[in-house]
Design an enzyme around this catalytic site. Structure first.
Site, PDB file in Angstrom:
ATOM      1  N   GLY A   1       0.955  -1.204  -0.041  1.00 34.08           N
ATOM      2  CA  GLY A   1      -0.096  -0.091  -0.081  1.00 34.08           C
ATOM      3  C   GLY A   1       0.830   1.285  -0.170  1.00 34.08           C
ATOM      4  N   LYS A   2       2.164   1.347  -0.358  1.00 35.17           N
ATOM      5  CA  LYS A   2       2.952   2.302  -0.331  1.00 35.17           C
ATOM      6  C   LYS A   2       3.278   2.785  -1.546  1.00 35.17           C
ATOM      7  CE  LYS A   2       3.485   2.008   4.207  1.00 35.17           C
ATOM      8  NZ  LYS A   2       2.784   2.546   4.993  1.00 35.17           N
TER       9      LYS A   2
ATOM     10  N   SER B   1       5.311  -1.168  -5.522  1.00 31.15           N
ATOM     11  CA  SER B   1       5.053  -2.110  -5.978  1.00 31.15           C
ATOM     12  C   SER B   1       5.373  -3.618  -5.519  1.00 31.15           C
ATOM     13  CB  SER B   1       5.895  -1.949  -7.463  1.00 31.15           C
ATOM     14  OG  SER B   1       5.679  -1.224  -8.337  1.00 31.15           O
ATOM     15  N   SER B   2       4.581  -3.389  -4.201  1.00 35.09           N
ATOM     16  CA  SER B   2       4.798  -4.725  -3.406  1.00 35.09           C
ATOM     17  C   SER B   2       4.290  -6.122  -4.120  1.00 35.09           C
ATOM     18  CB  SER B   2       4.095  -4.630  -2.023  1.00 35.09           C
ATOM     19  OG  SER B   2       2.678  -4.249  -2.291  1.00 35.09           O
TER      20      SER B   2
ATOM     21  N   ALA C   1       6.596  -7.287  -6.836  1.00 35.08           N
ATOM     22  CA  ALA C   1       7.701  -7.948  -6.222  1.00 35.08           C
ATOM     23  C   ALA C   1       7.246  -9.339  -5.823  1.00 35.08           C
ATOM     24  CB  ALA C   1       8.109  -7.358  -4.686  1.00 35.08           C
TER      25      ALA C   1
ATOM     26  N   ASP D   1       5.854  -2.117 -13.374  1.00 27.49           N
ATOM     27  CA  ASP D   1       6.284  -2.511 -12.167  1.00 27.49           C
ATOM     28  C   ASP D   1       6.977  -3.664 -12.156  1.00 27.49           C
ATOM     29  OD1 ASP D   1       4.745  -0.269 -11.377  1.00 27.49           O
ATOM     30  OD2 ASP D   1       3.244  -1.310 -10.549  1.00 27.49           O
TER      31      ASP D   1
END
Length: 987
Positions: free
Chosen positions: A645-646, A649-650, A653, A695
């Site tokens: 949520g930052k 691109s969690s 990853a 991403d």
């Protein structure tokens, strides 16, 4: 402030009139209000209850002429699509209909009514407008609750769109009018309230003993009993005799009169007193709510629970259950399929240990009485909406920065301290991991293939793997001292077999952002934080299965078949289940893989496990696109230090690391670019998030300390751009959760595709007119217009292929600012975007989303050229100016946020207040990724002073908001450059 549990309520010499407002969300609030009201009436006061609940909820417990019930509904709570699912958009719409549209009339009516009953004091659980009505009537008020609706609704705003934000601000402002909050255990952060008094659990009293209840029901003492308690909503479920262990009995709450039940299921009478039944049972199966949790804890009855979707109260209550060893989580799929046995057997082995107070109703009544007669004082009044806005809570994400929020319960913080040791959980955790890296030696693993490349986080991940074997073999207070996810991970691998490890970083969006889906050039930097995935193949006959997965296979009566088991660290931070499992045959429809649409529906069945689509979806994509078939079982552990949520691109990853590890385990050689495109298919078609490909490309193809330059048409890497030695980039997190699945991102993407379709239509029309003119004998006009140019624009594949000057000259003035979805569909049929759908009833911003990628592509090209120009202050100023332009263009599209705007303003302030003697400064900043929160990218001179200024901004943001932002600095290699590790545990 905490009130001692020995304090009680005594009769007052002054007779008081209380108005007690009860929220319309379920019976749980009404039942706990009964306990407080009962004690107020016993003390000699009149209580007027304003509620939508049936009268019997109150009158069955309180028979007194001092009780008055007024049937009025002033809020709606959360609208449920079914027993386990909240409809977020419907909840907001219903609240608008119930409390926003008629607000003026409600306030007028309530003020008049409060005066008519001569109310001395107003209590709310937890109706927002009641606090404002009390203030308008000149009457003091207090709230009694464990959550507030501003916190609950704030997450829904992300799904529904920022245009609903005013609801959250208004609710918070209403709450700020009350004197203070009487806070119940299992509470959420509630920043709108000024003062807080904590009380013990409010629990309904017992009427009968366990022995008396069992005797009345004809149940022997040696029979194991589970009470099925889903708020009276299981009537449509197919209950099966084989769901229960042999000899068990299930007591069903809320069964319809016509519903036929198996012989080992018993209907309870509609007026059955639930607390007595719970206390007489051996365990409870149901959904989490304050009433069920408080009664399970107080009566020490193990609670087998199934998560509810989209209700932010739940994680706090769930953690309280598990902290006191009173909770077992059941997967929703197993609930509906009747696979209950392993969960029930696990439940009765627990030893619930809650020893806290259960007389919160009595203590709350005492506080209310004392406050009403003037013995409590309130602090200076502040604005609840301002406090909420400045706290940057918005409900999008629970921030767990140590010391940030006193509203996080002590037990919750303590549990996190003990259990949250995953890499990247905090700066302190990282430091501790780095300090102990030397403890890892070749005595733990043989690295058979690959190179750690000196990456400290990879060493830390290997160290955590080495510890899992000890966790699995140890039984030392696991419920209290080890996260469930780590227990599950401890048993997921066969340590005699090889394990494959892949690593993929998140990314910082330096330039390009949302223009990727419009074909722009983008510049992306892989960050230091990364996701690690460990994968192991196992023969189905030797695979160590979790008990419920074992029970599912036994129920099918098959020989062992391939099973996928996933453990994901960090689940509690995102309120999702820590484990996922499925039979790999579920991905097959005969001899062919199931469609992506069916897969999306499969994962959407239980939103608590929807996260698994990012991981398991990679398997289906490999099956569908490359024809791979998986005959072995797969064990998979995901450990990501890329925060969710930052806007870094969690999800990419996780996808890239998962597919890389699976490909390594199965000997698949996939080019990093191709792997990124495959991972985008996971997110677009299985997860259902309409992201571009930048991403995944950065996570897969990026290199440390370089910007990946890529033209997104669809994914052409044009090079790696060296970051000049004098330039540095940072990311600063705003604390507001970002999601490419959110309504704002989707609507902007739809607007851009609508604009492209309209431009193509205009160009076709102009081309047709030009050809007609040429045929009519005016060739000069045709030459001026440029037939080839018009032909190109009439078949425009990407908006970014249209130059800014051409856009302004021909099309800008002809595009509307907004357009209704239905109007567009009627005129243009479709917007030609395969991953979004136009809502016919929604008005879309059109001109700004169309303009943004056209100009962003120009800005990115200019930025790339400037990076290689001569070093000068003017160069940095120009680079920073391009970031600022991008930021304000995002805002024009509706993708800005209060937090990111504040950070950009802090950078601007730092830039323009620099001293002439300083050699280091910051030059620009912009919101990143999908916008609407997330992280801000900052550019500055690579110097000690610039780093100090970043830390100053971090502290100023904390001083203004209460939230200490994460700072992203440094870079690391992409998954392609890292490769993979093939390791074997040394036994």
């Amino acid at each position: 402030m905490r009130i001692d549990e020995n304090e009680g309520v005594s009769a007052s010499s002054k007779h008081l009139v209380f108005a007690y407002y009860v929220t319309g969300h379920g019976f749980g609030h009404a039942t706990r209000v009964v306990e407080v009201v009962r004690h107020l009436i016993a003390a000699g006061h009149d209580v007027h209850v304003v509620t939508g609940a049936p009268d019997f909820v109150f009158t069955s417990e309180i028979q007194s002429p001092r009780l008055f019930i007024r049937k009025v509904l002033l809020d709606c709570g959360a609208v449920q699509a079914d027993a386990l699912t909240v409809d977020r958009l419907a909840s907001l719409e219903k609240y608008v209909e119930t409390a926003v549209v008629p607000r003026a009339a409600i306030l007028e009516t309530e003020v008049e009514w409060l005066h008519s009953i001569k109310a001395d004091f107003v209590v709310s659980d937890v109706v927002p407008v009641a606090c404002r009505a009390a203030a308008d009537a000149g009457i003091r008020s207090v709230c009694v609750t464990n959550f507030s609706w501003d916190f609950i609704y704030a997450e829904y705003v992300m799904a529904a769109g920022y245009h609903h934000r005013s609801i959250v601000w208004q609710i918070a402002e209403d709450y700020s009018h009350c004197e203070f909050l009487i806070r119940l255990p299992g509470y959420c952060p509630m920043p709108a309230f000024r003062d807080v008094i904590d009380v013990p659990l409010v629990v309904r009293r017992l009427h009968k003993s366990r022995k008396e209840v069992r005797k009345e029901l004809g149940i022997a003492e040696d029979v194991n009993v589970v009470i099925l308690n889903f708020g009276g909503q299981p009537s449509g479920w197919n209950l099966k005799e084989e769901s229960l262990p042999t000899g068990w009995l299930c007591l069903v709450c809320g069964a319809s009169e016509t519903q036929e039940l198996p012989s080992n299921f018993v209907k309870l009478a509609k007026d059955a007193y639930t607390p007595d039944i719970i206390a007489a049972s051996d365990c409870m199966l149901g959904k989490i709510g304050y009433g069920t949790v408080s009664e399970a804890l107080s009566f020490k009855v193990p609670f087998v629970f199934v998560r509810r979707d989209y209700f932010n109260e739940e994680p706090f209550l769930r953690n309280m259950l598990e902290f006191y060893q009173c909770g077992v989580e059941m997967i929703r799929r197993d609930l509906l399929m009747g696979q209950w046995k392993p969960y029930l057997e696990r439940a009765i082995s627990l030893k619930p240990c809650y020893e806290g107070g259960i007389n919160g109703g009595e203590i709350a009544a005492h506080i209310l009485q004392e406050t009403a007669i003037g013995r409590h004082c309130a602090s200076d009044k502040l604005s609840g909406a301002r406090r909420l806005r400045d706290a940057i809570i918005l409900g999008y994400q629970l921030q767990r920065v140590p010391g940030r929020d006193i509203a996080i319960p002590e037990w919750y913080s303590r549990a996190e301290t003990e259990l949250g040791q995953s890499a990247g959980s905090s700066p302190t955790a990282q430091a501790n991991e780095n300090n102990s890296l030397s403890e890892l030696s070749t005595d733990d693993f043989d690295i058979l293939q690959g190179n750690v490349q000196g990456l400290s986080d990879t060493w830390a991940f290997l160290k955590s793997l080495a510890k899992l074997d000890a966790i699995h073999d140890s039984e030392k207070s696991m419920e209290k001292k080890t996260m469930r996810e780590r227990k599950a991970a401890g048993g997921v691998f066969n340590w005699e077999e090889e394990i494959f490890v892949a690593r993929a970083p998140g990314r910082l969006d330096v330039m390009g952002g949302i223009a990727d889906y419009s074909g722009s050039l983008v510049l992306q930097m892989p960050i230091r934080e990364a996701c690690h995935v460990a994968v192991q193949r196992n023969n189905p006959g030797k695979h160590r299965l979790w008990k419920h997965a074992q029970a599912r296979q036994q129920a099918k009566g098959h020989v062992p078949t391939p099973v996928l088991q996933i453990v994901s660290y960090g689940s509690e931070i995102s309120n999702r289940a820590p484990t996922f499992d499925m039979d790999l045959s579920d991905f097959m429809d005969g001899d062919e893989p199931i469609s992506y649409e069916k897969a999306r529906e499969f994962f959407a069945q239980d939103p608590a496990q929807k996260w698994a689509a990012y991981v398991a979806g990679t398997i289906l994509v490999l099956m569908t696109e490359l024809g791979v078939r998986f005959e072995d079982s797969i064990s998979l552990l995901v450990s990501s230090a890329v925060p969710e949520g930052k806007g870094v691109s969690s999800s990419a990853a996780v996808e890239v690391a998962s597919m890389s590890a699976i490909a390594a385990a199965y000997g698949l050689s996939i080019d990093p670019r191709d792997l990124a495109i495959l991972c985008q298919k996971v997110e677009n078609h299985i997860v259902g998030a309409p992201c571009g490909v930048m991403d995944q490309m950065t996570s897969s193809c990026g290199e440390a300390n370089k910007l990946l330059a890529m033209i997104c048409q669809p994914a052409e890497v044009v090079g790696l751009v060296e970051i000049p030695n004098h330039v540095r980039f940072w990311g600063i997190d705003s604390g507001i959760r970002h999601s490419v699945g959110g309504a704002d991102y989707r609507s902007v993407r739809v607007g851009a595709y609508m604009g492209r379709k309209m431009i193509k239509s205009m160009a076709s029309s102009i081309l047709s007119q030009s050809v007609s003119s040429a045929n009519g004998g005016n060739p000069e006009e045709l030459e001026d217009e440029g037939i080839e140019l018009l032909q190109t624009e009439a078949s425009l594949d990407y908006l970014c292929n249209l130059s800014p000057h051409r856009y302004e000259a021909r099309y800008a003035d002809r595009l509307p600012d907004i357009m209704l979805g239905q109007t567009f569909i009627e005129e243009y049929s479709d917007h030609d975007d395969p991953v979004t759908v136009i809502d016919l009833k929604r008005s879309y911003s059109l001109r700004a989303p169309t303009r943004h990628p056209i100009y962003e592509n120009f800005r990115v090209k200019t930025f790339k050229a400037l990076l290689t120009s001569a070093t000068s202050d003017e160069q940095l100023t120009a680079l920073g100016g391009l970031l600022y332009q991008c930021h304000y263009s995002y805002s024009a599209c509706g993708l800005g946020s209060d937090g990111t705007n504040r950070l950009v303003q802090l950078v601007q302030g730092m830039q323009h207040n620099k001293s002439k003697t300083e050699d280091g400064t910051l030059y620009g900043a912009k919101i990143t990724g999908g916008g609407s929160g997330g992280t801000v990218c900052v550019i500055g001179r690579n110097s000690l002073r610039s780093s100090q200024q970043i830390l100053e901004i971090q502290q100023r943001y904390k001083a203004a908001t209460g939230y200490l932002p994460l700072i992203f600095e440094g870079s690391s290699p992409g998954a392609g450059k890292f490769g993979y590790l093939r390791i074997r545990r040394r036994i």
